[in-house]
Design a protein around this motif. Structure first.
Motif, PDB file in Angstrom:
ATOM      1  N   GLY A   1      15.726  85.075  21.557  1.00  0.00           N
ATOM      2  CA  GLY A   1      16.798  85.310  20.591  1.00  0.00           C
ATOM      3  C   GLY A   1      18.107  84.699  21.049  1.00  0.00           C
ATOM      4  N   GLN A   2      18.416  84.875  22.350  1.00  0.00           N
ATOM      5  CA  GLN A   2      19.648  84.296  22.892  1.00  0.00           C
ATOM      6  C   GLN A   2      19.611  82.774  22.844  1.00  0.00           C
ATOM      7  OE1 GLN A   2      20.031  86.032  26.798  1.00  0.00           O
ATOM      8  NE2 GLN A   2      21.355  87.686  26.054  1.00  0.00           N
ATOM      9  N   SER A   3      18.429  82.224  23.128  1.00  0.00           N
ATOM     10  CA  SER A   3      18.285  80.766  23.092  1.00  0.00           C
ATOM     11  C   SER A   3      18.559  80.235  21.684  1.00  0.00           C
ATOM     12  CB  SER A   3      16.868  80.385  23.539  1.00  0.00           C
ATOM     13  OG  SER A   3      16.648  79.008  23.402  1.00  0.00           O
ATOM     14  N   ILE A   4      17.989  80.899  20.678  1.00  0.00           N
ATOM     15  CA  ILE A   4      18.208  80.490  19.283  1.00  0.00           C
ATOM     16  C   ILE A   4      19.670  80.741  18.884  1.00  0.00           C
ATOM     17  CG2 ILE A   4      17.551  80.956  16.884  1.00  0.00           C
ATOM     18  CD1 ILE A   4      14.761  81.703  17.917  1.00  0.00           C
ATOM     19  N   PHE A   5      20.219  81.872  19.325  1.00  0.00           N
ATOM     20  CA  PHE A   5      21.602  82.227  18.978  1.00  0.00           C
ATOM     21  C   PHE A   5      22.591  81.210  19.544  1.00  0.00           C
ATOM     22  CE2 PHE A   5      25.577  84.380  20.129  1.00  0.00           C
ATOM     23  CZ  PHE A   5      25.992  84.791  18.865  1.00  0.00           C
ATOM     24  N   LYS A   6      22.351  80.751  20.793  1.00  0.00           N
ATOM     25  CA  LYS A   6      23.250  79.769  21.401  1.00  0.00           C
ATOM     26  C   LYS A   6      23.272  78.474  20.591  1.00  0.00           C
ATOM     27  CE  LYS A   6      23.077  81.319  26.217  1.00  0.00           C
ATOM     28  NZ  LYS A   6      22.611  80.982  27.587  1.00  0.00           N
ATOM     29  N   SER A   7      22.084  78.056  20.153  1.00  0.00           N
ATOM     30  CA  SER A   7      22.016  76.836  19.345  1.00  0.00           C
ATOM     31  C   SER A   7      22.761  77.016  18.032  1.00  0.00           C
ATOM     32  CB  SER A   7      20.550  76.487  19.073  1.00  0.00           C
ATOM     33  OG  SER A   7      19.864  76.203  20.267  1.00  0.00           O
ATOM     34  N   LEU A   8      22.547  78.159  17.374  1.00  0.00           N
ATOM     35  CA  LEU A   8      23.226  78.431  16.109  1.00  0.00           C
ATOM     36  C   LEU A   8      24.735  78.561  16.307  1.00  0.00           C
ATOM     37  CD1 LEU A   8      20.745  81.014  14.524  1.00  0.00           C
ATOM     38  CD2 LEU A   8      21.173  78.681  13.741  1.00  0.00           C
TER      39      LEU A   8
END
Length: 441
Positions: A295-302
């Protein structure tokens, strides 16, 4: 760890881990349920063992009361069932790592019990299964023979002794006490003495028959009483006592097994419950941590995409770029946006070069130089159209001024024969007024 994973791959990985964790939990729970089910089956087998033991006791008591030899086969059949249940119970306990030493002890005691019972049956067969069988039959036959001879000769005093002997015999069979054996032997000795000394009431043949019958009776009686002693005159004596003591041991062992099994079942239930809780907790924690990381990985990209787009919206500068953090679908979108911004920035640079060239050309036009044209190209179709229009206008103006200049040169030489004519001019425009004024000279 997940920076090179696509979002799809991250979600697939998270799903696989979740499914794997669920499968592990289900498998472990099934194993736990299977173990508990087996132990419950073991408890059922213990109940069956107790029932088998009661059945053996019933058969044993039935034989001792009825002396029916068919009870021996029933005993063997019931014993086979008991051993089968005992073997199944042993396998269940071994598969669950439960000590089977008491069960082995139980099997040894059952074996001893079987030996005792078969000896009892064998001894009873020697004594006699019915009144007319074996020693029972022999005693009855010899006593009846003596009784008939005495009745024939009407020796009633001796007949009274014979009846007394039979009475002690019956008393022994009913009460099973040593004193009746002693009394019976005394009567036999008395009858033997009376018959041996009597010379007037018996013929030699009759005397011989009575003494032989008495001898056989005594032998059978002694053998019978000794066999009965081996069986046990009291419930606690002989083979009967040994058999009773043996069977009591099995009762104690079964009670101990029931207690042990109950404890083991509860302990295994508690252990399995604790293990399931721990494994479930670990799996949930791992999946949660994995979900948070993904989730953090996706959130950082977003978040990076959001910051870049907001900055672009705020400043309007095409020079801003989106930071590429991962190698996922959002990274692909960011790359496409960056490439698009690169194209815009390149276009703006081309447009700026074009505008600079236009400014330079127009500056020279302003100074009266019409030979300079716009040379810089651009990818903007509208600017290209503007370039073509300006260049054409400059060429047209240059041509018109050249014609005007030629006419003026002729007029300068006082040659007024030619008139000024210009094509493609607007009526009422500057060139039309100029033509009218010059041609009016």
């Amino acid at each position: 760890m997940f920076s090179n994973f696509t979002i799809k791959l991250k979600l697939v990985f998270l799903t696989l881990i979740s499914v794997l964790g669920l499968v592990i939990m289900v498998v472990f729970m099934n194993q736990s349920i299977s173990s508990i089910s087996q132990l419950e089956k073991a408890d059922k087998k213990l109940i069956e063992l107790r029932a088998d033991m009661k059945n053996l006791r019933i058969i044993e008591k039935s034989f001792l009361l009825t002396h029916n030899i068919k009870q021996k086969q029933k005993f063997n059949n019931s014993l086979a069932t008991l051993r089968k249940n005992g073997k199944e119970l042993s396998n269940i306990l071994k598969s669950n790592n439960i000590d089977i030493s008491k069960l082995k002890q139980f099997s040894e005691i059952i074996k001893a019990y079987e030996v005792c019972f078969l000896k009892v049956v064998s001894k009873q067969q020697i004594i006699g299964l019915t009144k007319n069988d074996a020693l029972y039959g022999s005693l009855h036959k010899e006593a009846l023979n003596i009784q008939n001879i005495v009745i024939d000769i009407k020796f009633y005093k001796l007949l009274s002794s014979v009846y007394e002997l039979r009475k002690y015999e019956k008393d022994f069979m009913l009460k099973r006490e040593q004193k009746y054996i002693d009394k019976a032997l005394k009567v036999i000795s008395r009858i033997d003495k009376n018959v041996s000394k009597n010379k007037k009431d018996f013929t030699n043949e009759q005397k011989r028959d009575v003494l032989n019958s008495l001898k056989r009776y005594k032998k059978s009686f002694i053998t019978l009483t000794n066999t009965e002693k081996e069986l046990g005159l009291k419930p606690t004596d002989g083979l009967n006592g040994k058999m009773e003591m043996t069977i009591n041991k099995t009762t104690t062992i079964i009670k101990s097994l029931v207690k042990t099994l109950k404890y083991e079942v509860q302990e295994i239930k508690d252990t399995k419950t604790t293990q399931i809780s721990i494994i479930s907790f670990i799996i949930i924690i791992l999946i949660s941590i994995l979900a948070i990381i993904i989730g953090q990985s996706i959130f950082k990209s977003l978040k990076s995409l959001e910051i870049a787009t907001n900055e672009l919206k705020r400043t309007g500068k095409a020079s801003n770029r989106i930071d590429i953090i991962n190698q996922d679908e959002i990274a692909d979108i960011s790359k496409n946006i960056n490439e698009y911004l690169d194209g815009i920035e390149d276009g703006i640079k081309d447009d700026m070069r074009f505008i600079n060239d236009v400014e330079n050309v127009m500056s020279r036009v302003e100074k009266g130089l019409f030979s300079q044209h716009i040379k810089v190209d651009t990818n903007n179709p509208a600017l290209l159209e503007l370039k073509s229009t300006i260049n054409n206008a400059l060429s047209s103006l240059k041509s018109k001024f050249e014609i005007l200049n030629k006419i003026l040169e002729e007029y300068k030489s006082l040659n007024y024969t030619n008139k000024l004519e210009l094509d493609d001019i607007e009526k009422g425009g500057v060139f039309e007024c100029l033509i009218i004024d010059i041609n009016g000279l």
